[in-house]
Design a protein around this motif. Structure first.
Motif, PDB file in Angstrom:
ATOM      1  N   LYS A 122       0.828  -1.203   0.000  1.00  0.00           N
ATOM      2  CA  LYS A 122       0.000   0.000   0.000  1.00  0.00           C
ATOM      3  C   LYS A 122       0.865   1.256   0.000  1.00  0.00           C
ATOM      4  O   LYS A 122       0.599   2.213  -0.742  1.00  0.00           O
ATOM      5  CB  LYS A 122      -0.910  -0.014   1.228  1.00  0.00           C
ATOM      6  CG  LYS A 122      -1.892   1.150   1.296  1.00  0.00           C
ATOM      7  CD  LYS A 122      -2.756   1.012   2.534  1.00  0.00           C
ATOM      8  CE  LYS A 122      -3.663   2.211   2.681  1.00  0.00           C
ATOM      9  NZ  LYS A 122      -4.501   2.126   3.906  1.00  0.00           N
ATOM     10  N   PHE A 123       1.919   1.250   0.799  1.00  0.00           N
ATOM     11  CA  PHE A 123       2.832   2.391   0.854  1.00  0.00           C
ATOM     12  C   PHE A 123       3.508   2.618  -0.496  1.00  0.00           C
ATOM     13  O   PHE A 123       3.608   3.753  -0.978  1.00  0.00           O
ATOM     14  CB  PHE A 123       3.879   2.165   1.942  1.00  0.00           C
ATOM     15  CG  PHE A 123       4.971   3.181   1.966  1.00  0.00           C
ATOM     16  CD1 PHE A 123       4.754   4.445   2.507  1.00  0.00           C
ATOM     17  CD2 PHE A 123       6.225   2.894   1.444  1.00  0.00           C
ATOM     18  CE1 PHE A 123       5.764   5.396   2.521  1.00  0.00           C
ATOM     19  CE2 PHE A 123       7.232   3.834   1.457  1.00  0.00           C
ATOM     20  CZ  PHE A 123       7.008   5.091   2.004  1.00  0.00           C
ATOM     21  N   LEU A 124       3.974   1.544  -1.118  1.00  0.00           N
ATOM     22  CA  LEU A 124       4.645   1.660  -2.417  1.00  0.00           C
ATOM     23  C   LEU A 124       3.682   2.184  -3.483  1.00  0.00           C
ATOM     24  O   LEU A 124       4.069   3.010  -4.322  1.00  0.00           O
ATOM     25  CB  LEU A 124       5.221   0.308  -2.836  1.00  0.00           C
ATOM     26  CG  LEU A 124       6.373  -0.226  -1.972  1.00  0.00           C
ATOM     27  CD1 LEU A 124       6.785  -1.616  -2.424  1.00  0.00           C
ATOM     28  CD2 LEU A 124       7.567   0.736  -2.008  1.00  0.00           C
ATOM     29  N   ILE A 125       2.448   1.722  -3.454  1.00  0.00           N
ATOM     30  CA  ILE A 125       1.449   2.207  -4.419  1.00  0.00           C
ATOM     31  C   ILE A 125       1.172   3.683  -4.196  1.00  0.00           C
ATOM     32  O   ILE A 125       1.031   4.469  -5.147  1.00  0.00           O
ATOM     33  CB  ILE A 125       0.152   1.388  -4.306  1.00  0.00           C
ATOM     34  CG1 ILE A 125       0.391  -0.052  -4.766  1.00  0.00           C
ATOM     35  CG2 ILE A 125      -0.965   2.019  -5.143  1.00  0.00           C
ATOM     36  CD1 ILE A 125      -0.799  -0.963  -4.574  1.00  0.00           C
ATOM     37  N   GLN A 126       1.085   4.086  -2.934  1.00  0.00           N
ATOM     38  CA  GLN A 126       0.850   5.494  -2.608  1.00  0.00           C
ATOM     39  C   GLN A 126       1.974   6.376  -3.138  1.00  0.00           C
ATOM     40  O   GLN A 126       1.720   7.428  -3.744  1.00  0.00           O
ATOM     41  CB  GLN A 126       0.716   5.654  -1.089  1.00  0.00           C
ATOM     42  CG  GLN A 126      -0.567   5.092  -0.523  1.00  0.00           C
ATOM     43  CD  GLN A 126      -0.554   5.045   0.992  1.00  0.00           C
ATOM     44  OE1 GLN A 126       0.502   4.925   1.618  1.00  0.00           O
ATOM     45  NE2 GLN A 126      -1.717   5.113   1.598  1.00  0.00           N
ATOM     46  N   MET A 127       3.211   5.948  -2.919  1.00  0.00           N
ATOM     47  CA  MET A 127       4.339   6.738  -3.383  1.00  0.00           C
ATOM     48  C   MET A 127       4.424   6.764  -4.912  1.00  0.00           C
ATOM     49  O   MET A 127       4.745   7.791  -5.513  1.00  0.00           O
ATOM     50  CB  MET A 127       5.640   6.187  -2.792  1.00  0.00           C
ATOM     51  CG  MET A 127       5.772   6.332  -1.281  1.00  0.00           C
ATOM     52  SD  MET A 127       5.770   8.079  -0.729  1.00  0.00           S
ATOM     53  CE  MET A 127       4.063   8.237  -0.167  1.00  0.00           C
ATOM     54  N   PHE A 128       4.126   5.626  -5.532  1.00  0.00           N
ATOM     55  CA  PHE A 128       4.145   5.569  -6.995  1.00  0.00           C
ATOM     56  C   PHE A 128       3.055   6.476  -7.578  1.00  0.00           C
ATOM     57  O   PHE A 128       3.299   7.211  -8.547  1.00  0.00           O
ATOM     58  CB  PHE A 128       3.934   4.131  -7.461  1.00  0.00           C
ATOM     59  CG  PHE A 128       3.862   3.985  -8.957  1.00  0.00           C
ATOM     60  CD1 PHE A 128       5.016   4.075  -9.732  1.00  0.00           C
ATOM     61  CD2 PHE A 128       2.639   3.780  -9.592  1.00  0.00           C
ATOM     62  CE1 PHE A 128       4.948   3.953 -11.112  1.00  0.00           C
ATOM     63  CE2 PHE A 128       2.566   3.654 -10.973  1.00  0.00           C
ATOM     64  CZ  PHE A 128       3.724   3.745 -11.736  1.00  0.00           C
ATOM     65  N   THR A 129       1.869   6.440  -6.977  1.00  0.00           N
ATOM     66  CA  THR A 129       0.777   7.301  -7.435  1.00  0.00           C
ATOM     67  C   THR A 129       1.138   8.770  -7.277  1.00  0.00           C
ATOM     68  O   THR A 129       0.870   9.591  -8.169  1.00  0.00           O
ATOM     69  CB  THR A 129      -0.505   6.992  -6.644  1.00  0.00           C
ATOM     70  OG1 THR A 129      -0.833   5.613  -6.771  1.00  0.00           O
ATOM     71  CG2 THR A 129      -1.674   7.834  -7.154  1.00  0.00           C
ATOM     72  N   ALA A 130       1.745   9.107  -6.150  1.00  0.00           N
ATOM     73  CA  ALA A 130       2.157  10.493  -5.908  1.00  0.00           C
ATOM     74  C   ALA A 130       3.182  10.940  -6.940  1.00  0.00           C
ATOM     75  O   ALA A 130       3.139  12.076  -7.432  1.00  0.00           O
ATOM     76  CB  ALA A 130       2.731  10.623  -4.504  1.00  0.00           C
ATOM     77  N   PHE A 131       4.117  10.042  -7.295  1.00  0.00           N
ATOM     78  CA  PHE A 131       5.143  10.370  -8.288  1.00  0.00           C
ATOM     79  C   PHE A 131       4.519  10.573  -9.670  1.00  0.00           C
ATOM     80  O   PHE A 131       4.869  11.508 -10.392  1.00  0.00           O
ATOM     81  CB  PHE A 131       6.189   9.254  -8.338  1.00  0.00           C
ATOM     82  CG  PHE A 131       7.239   9.456  -9.390  1.00  0.00           C
ATOM     83  CD1 PHE A 131       8.280  10.349  -9.184  1.00  0.00           C
ATOM     84  CD2 PHE A 131       7.193   8.749 -10.584  1.00  0.00           C
ATOM     85  CE1 PHE A 131       9.256  10.549 -10.155  1.00  0.00           C
ATOM     86  CE2 PHE A 131       8.155   8.929 -11.557  1.00  0.00           C
ATOM     87  CZ  PHE A 131       9.188   9.834 -11.347  1.00  0.00           C
ATOM     88  N   VAL A 132       3.583   9.702 -10.035  1.00  0.00           N
ATOM     89  CA  VAL A 132       2.943   9.792 -11.354  1.00  0.00           C
ATOM     90  C   VAL A 132       2.166  11.087 -11.506  1.00  0.00           C
ATOM     91  O   VAL A 132       2.228  11.747 -12.548  1.00  0.00           O
ATOM     92  CB  VAL A 132       2.017   8.575 -11.577  1.00  0.00           C
ATOM     93  CG1 VAL A 132       1.149   8.773 -12.827  1.00  0.00           C
ATOM     94  CG2 VAL A 132       2.841   7.302 -11.700  1.00  0.00           C
ATOM     95  N   PHE A 133       1.446  11.475 -10.449  1.00  0.00           N
ATOM     96  CA  PHE A 133       0.628  12.681 -10.521  1.00  0.00           C
ATOM     97  C   PHE A 133       1.368  13.927 -10.046  1.00  0.00           C
ATOM     98  O   PHE A 133       0.766  14.986  -9.867  1.00  0.00           O
ATOM     99  CB  PHE A 133      -0.657  12.498  -9.705  1.00  0.00           C
ATOM    100  CG  PHE A 133      -1.620  11.513 -10.310  1.00  0.00           C
ATOM    101  CD1 PHE A 133      -2.335  11.837 -11.445  1.00  0.00           C
ATOM    102  CD2 PHE A 133      -1.798  10.256  -9.743  1.00  0.00           C
ATOM    103  CE1 PHE A 133      -3.223  10.932 -12.012  1.00  0.00           C
ATOM    104  CE2 PHE A 133      -2.675   9.343 -10.304  1.00  0.00           C
ATOM    105  CZ  PHE A 133      -3.395   9.688 -11.439  1.00  0.00           C
ATOM    106  N   ASN A 134       2.667  13.784  -9.811  1.00  0.00           N
ATOM    107  CA  ASN A 134       3.521  14.923  -9.464  1.00  0.00           C
ATOM    108  C   ASN A 134       3.039  15.669  -8.217  1.00  0.00           C
ATOM    109  O   ASN A 134       3.035  16.900  -8.174  1.00  0.00           O
ATOM    110  CB  ASN A 134       3.609  15.894 -10.658  1.00  0.00           C
ATOM    111  CG  ASN A 134       4.772  16.865 -10.514  1.00  0.00           C
ATOM    112  OD1 ASN A 134       5.785  16.543  -9.898  1.00  0.00           O
ATOM    113  ND2 ASN A 134       4.612  18.062 -11.077  1.00  0.00           N
ATOM    114  N   ASN A 135       2.587  14.933  -7.224  1.00  0.00           N
ATOM    115  CA  ASN A 135       2.197  15.558  -5.949  1.00  0.00           C
ATOM    116  C   ASN A 135       2.814  14.772  -4.781  1.00  0.00           C
ATOM    117  O   ASN A 135       2.159  14.462  -3.800  1.00  0.00           O
ATOM    118  CB  ASN A 135       0.674  15.634  -5.811  1.00  0.00           C
ATOM    119  CG  ASN A 135       0.003  14.288  -5.980  1.00  0.00           C
ATOM    120  OD1 ASN A 135       0.665  13.280  -6.198  1.00  0.00           O
ATOM    121  ND2 ASN A 135      -1.305  14.260  -5.870  1.00  0.00           N
TER     122      ASN A 135
END
Length: 218
Positions: free
Chosen positions: A111-124
């Motif tokens: 879950k943490f890795l997905i959160q960080m990956f999502t944040a990186f993709v959406f630049n936030n």
């Protein structure tokens, strides 16, 4: 009809695991005393979040120690709930606990890795990192309440529904306070990412709870 006494075969491994978690907590307090003092008043004061919510916060030893403490005790609490409601086999209790611990650790890591990956993709990345750190910190704080509940459920009042419901209420209260403060602190920066924030809540916060609840209900 003969009464059936619900007992846990051995408390030895439980005592060892709980003692180990308390040693981890004491170690965090000893090595990072100032951080611990800020952390222990977290629901009443945001100083811990404001001071330590920065780059590298997830890999800091104090945060890691508290997360280990949380994983051990939250796994115990889930195990005791399942045991109290007869949702797990009464045999191989240590095996059941280790399965829960492994699943929970894997779940939180993925879950943490997905959160960080999502944040990186959406630049936030900054916003989501702040949100995740705050959420994990409040969950780690809740683990203190969970630890007390575990001790009561194991050594004083086995399978007490009152203790379980009271602990759950306090856990939701503490994390609710954390979410409220988080939204208040980011009320100016959140609007541009509001859609992403809603998607994040639905996909990574609400959906797993719904799936777990449906599984337990079934």
């Amino acid at each position: 009809m003969e009464p059936i006494e619900k007992t846990i075969v051995s408390l030895d491994w439980m005592t060892i695991m709980l003692f180990t978690s308390l040693v981890v907590l004491a170690l965090g307090k000893y090595l990072f005393h100032k951080k611990f003092l800020n952390f222990i008043i977290l629901p009443f004061n945001d100083k811990y979040i404001l001071l330590h919510n920065k780059k590298g916060q997830f890999s800091h030893w104090f945060h890691l120690l508290l997360t280990v403490f949380q994983l051990v005790n939250l796994s115990f609490f889930i195990f005791l709930i399942l045991h109290s409601f007869d949702l797990v086999s009464q045999d191989s209790t240590l095996t059941n606990y280790l399965i829960i611990l492994g699943f929970l650790a894997l779940f939180e890591l993925v879950k943490f890795l997905i959160q960080m990956f999502t944040a990186f993709v959406f630049n936030n990345l900054s916003l989501i990192s702040s949100f995740v750190f705050s959420k994990i910190s409040y969950l780690n704080y809740s683990s203190i309440i969970i630890c007390v509940a575990n001790i009561l459920l194991i050594y004083i009042s086995n399978d007490s529904k009152t203790i379980i419901y009271t602990a759950l209420a306090l856990i939701f209260l503490i994390n609710g306070i954390g979410l409220t403060k988080l939204l208040k602190n980011h009320q100016k920066t959140l609007p541009p990412y509001f859609l992403y924030f809603i998607l994040y809540l639905c996909a990574l916060e609400i959906a797993p709870l719904v799936l777990i609840g449906s599984y337990l209900k079934g």
